[in-house]
Design an enzyme around this catalytic site. Sequence first.
Site, PDB file in Angstrom:
ATOM      1  N   SER A  22       5.892  10.303   6.504  1.00 25.90           N
ATOM      2  CA  SER A  22       6.232   8.875   6.497  1.00 25.90           C
ATOM      3  C   SER A  22       5.942   8.285   5.125  1.00 25.90           C
ATOM      4  CB  SER A  22       5.445   8.106   7.566  1.00 25.90           C
ATOM      5  OG  SER A  22       4.058   8.094   7.261  1.00 25.90           O
ATOM      6  N   SER A 149      -5.088   4.252  -5.928  1.00 22.73           N
ATOM      7  CA  SER A 149      -4.842   2.870  -5.520  1.00 22.73           C
ATOM      8  C   SER A 149      -5.448   1.933  -6.551  1.00 22.73           C
ATOM      9  CB  SER A 149      -5.478   2.597  -4.151  1.00 22.73           C
ATOM     10  OG  SER A 149      -5.469   1.213  -3.847  1.00 22.73           O
ATOM     11  N   TYR A 162     -12.861   2.863   1.288  1.00 27.51           N
ATOM     12  CA  TYR A 162     -11.534   3.042   0.709  1.00 27.51           C
ATOM     13  C   TYR A 162     -11.582   2.914  -0.816  1.00 27.51           C
ATOM     14  CZ  TYR A 162      -6.569   2.458  -0.264  1.00 27.51           C
ATOM     15  OH  TYR A 162      -5.304   2.607  -0.778  1.00 27.51           O
ATOM     16  N   LYS A 166     -11.100   6.110  -3.513  1.00 30.98           N
ATOM     17  CA  LYS A 166     -10.038   6.078  -4.517  1.00 30.98           C
ATOM     18  C   LYS A 166     -10.614   6.042  -5.937  1.00 30.98           C
ATOM     19  CE  LYS A 166      -6.407   6.122  -1.810  1.00 30.98           C
ATOM     20  NZ  LYS A 166      -5.451   7.258  -1.819  1.00 30.98           N
ATOM     21  N   THR A 197       4.471   0.423   3.752  1.00 28.65           N
ATOM     22  CA  THR A 197       4.319   1.661   4.513  1.00 28.65           C
ATOM     23  C   THR A 197       3.565   1.339   5.806  1.00 28.65           C
ATOM     24  OG1 THR A 197       2.181   2.204   3.522  1.00 28.65           O
ATOM     25  CG2 THR A 197       4.162   2.973   2.359  1.00 28.65           C
TER      26      THR A 197
END
Length: 265
Positions: A22, A149, A162, A166, A197
């Site tokens: 995806s 990111s 997160y 990253k 997304t």
Amino acid sequence: MTVRTASRMDEGRYVLITGASSGIGAELAWLYAARGRPLVLWGRNAERLENVAARARSHGVDVYTRVLDVADGQAAIAALRADDDSHPIGIAILAAGLGDMRRGDDVVERAEDVLRLGLVNYATPSAMAAAAAERMVARGRGHIVLIGSVAAFHALPFAAAYSGSKAGLKRFAEAQQMALAPLGVGVTLVSPGFVDTPMSRRVVGAKPFLQTAPMAARKIARAVDRDRPHLVFPFLFSVLRLVDTLVPWPLKRRILSAIRADQMD
């Protein structure tokens, strides 16, 4: 699973894409298939992965799929080496990743979530990049793409796992670039902002400068073509990053602490 012996013509032709079922990974699969590149596609969801592969095969290219959760780092390393034996990888795009943050009134992030994000966003892609580099250095060519990111540039109190994972990936990519450049292997770190997304759709609230997944895929492929060490998009985030370096830490801490964010389950 079919295993075959690689021919000399195959060497370095295959593009490995993790997280291909995806989002950006799927778009990259279709983009490289349209360019005539054979593919090795990994994903967690077998049905979605096969749908992506079927569309890629419509371009007449060879597509090999593997269902695997990259949270299992040892399995991912072994699988990459096995896939490279039968389908020599010229470009490895490590796009699988997780997004998560502290929810609602939670005081801290769940320990289990922190561990999983560390594995999927940092530890496994870094280890896979090292495994891919071993093979590419032996062949004297290749390119590794790590999807980070813009969150890596900031300490986000509502998404410590997160942003931290990253940030670790960013530092690894920078170090690997320096190590591999003299050996003929390129490394590109991609630091996107919000991309439309399934992962970003879970985020509640504004998503400034939202990019489409096809647009993101085109920018990433162009960066690989040009052997760019770091791609940040949209461009305004590069400007904001520069501004961020000029802001005193006490003021930056106040700003970041005031940000409120949440996501849907």
